[in-house]
Write an enzyme that holds these catalytic residues in place. Sequence first.
Site, short mmCIF file in Angstrom:
data_model
loop_
_atom_site.label_atom_id
_atom_site.label_comp_id
_atom_site.label_asym_id
_atom_site.label_seq_id
_atom_site.Cartn_x
_atom_site.Cartn_y
_atom_site.Cartn_z
N TRP A 131 11.59 35.71 -50.40
CA TRP A 131 10.97 36.92 -49.85
C TRP A 131 9.45 36.67 -49.86
CZ3 TRP A 131 9.06 41.47 -52.98
CH2 TRP A 131 8.82 42.58 -52.18
N ASP A 212 14.29 38.92 -59.95
CA ASP A 212 14.06 39.97 -58.97
C ASP A 212 15.43 40.46 -58.51
OD1 ASP A 212 13.24 41.73 -57.08
OD2 ASP A 212 12.13 40.31 -55.85
N LYS A 247 17.68 49.86 -52.01
CA LYS A 247 18.84 49.50 -51.20
C LYS A 247 20.10 50.19 -51.72
CE LYS A 247 15.77 46.30 -50.17
NZ LYS A 247 15.11 45.91 -48.97
C1 LMR Z 1 13.19 42.70 -46.76
O1 LMR Z 1 13.14 41.58 -47.29
O2 LMR Z 1 13.33 42.85 -45.54
C2 LMR Z 1 13.07 43.92 -47.62
O3 LMR Z 1 12.98 43.55 -48.96
C3 LMR Z 1 12.01 44.85 -47.19
C4 LMR Z 1 10.62 44.37 -47.49
O4 LMR Z 1 9.89 45.15 -48.11
O5 LMR Z 1 10.26 43.26 -47.16
#
Ligand code: LMR
Length: 399
Positions: A131, A212, A247
């Site tokens: 992420w 996480d 979520k």
């Molecule tokens: C995502 O990865 O799309 C979600 O966790 C939303 C975000 O805040 O990035």
Amino acid sequence: MLFSGLAEVGDDPILLVSTMFKASQDPNKVDLGVGVYKDAKGNTAILNSVKKAEQFLVDNQATKTYLSPAGNPEFNKLVQDMLIGADHRSVSENRVSTFQTPGGTGGVRIGLEFVKACNPNANVWISNPTWPNHTAITKSLGLNPKQYRYYDIKQGQFQYEEMLEDLSGADVGDVVILHGCCHNASGADLSNAQWDELAALMLEKGLVPFVDFAYQGFGDGIEEDTYAARVLSTKLPEALIASSCSKNFAMYRDRAGAITLVSSSADEHSKNASHMLSAVRATYSMPPDHGAAVVAHILGNPDLKAEWVSEVDEMRERVKKMRGTFVEKMNEKAPNSGFGYIAEQKGMFSYLTLEAEQIQTLINDHSIFFMGNGRVNMAGLTDDNIDYVTDAIASLFKS
Ligand code: LMR
């Protein structure tokens, strides 16, 4: 002039997809970008359990005076039980605390603020890919981001051995960010045996896990998904767990999350907790109430909790079903396209193993919006759009 020397910062790649989707005028447009659950009709509805808890708060909440920097104590306790269990060794040994934060991102931020208080030059190992905010937050705090191999996007392959090899080169006291379940962005998770092995390696090397845990319930179940968080925080003396209610409670905009800190002893823990609270005070003073109050009411009420668990089960099963349908349809429409791995992966995300220009074709010519590196939110697939999406992908394989 003070404000005139800055260069433009590029858009966050995930938020950019949302902007492009909103701007598109194509009536067939499909949003497979940001990690938001959609039901069979393509809506991100408010859960019934959440509506009921909100009504309860409207009727019964008597004050809106400040919380404390730690947030709602009931929420903190109930969330901690959900993450690691009330029977966790650290609970009876008084060396664990959970602090409510604004969303899971707030949890990652405050957790890394705490790491910085411990060591301003700490190495923070981040999976490649991950992420994007993991790297952004680490860098914005002046900590030192390092990458470990995790998933080969081109081959569609989990790189467990490579992960162990890279982490074997980490130094004592290095922090390792790990996705508790439903890895964002690959959907490839460690098996329980692999978590055990990783925990043993981290213990041997003196590494600190930072889990996480944003998708609890979207992998195999609320309880089943706790394996990594539990094993890492049990086998290792110190751990951080950032968690999110965005979520699994579908309360994205209410920003309910937490950071859980496990220290090696009760003595250390009270000092450590004071640093966590001081980071909160200096950042946003105290977290917002509403989302956490809703979650606390649901988790503290057995009937509502049961209703919520079944709503989470329904969300998870729908995404699983769409993964299976996607693979079936691709096998029919483009037999050699090789997307079988998508049915095995977990949570909202997977990568489409496509070339960069094929990805651009799907975005530009078919208005199917997803990340430029191929990450798709499988929860955005519905019975209404799956044929449109799989036809468009299959067209890339026709010569
Ligand atoms: C995502 O990865 O799309 C979600 O966790 C939303 C975000 O805040 O990035």
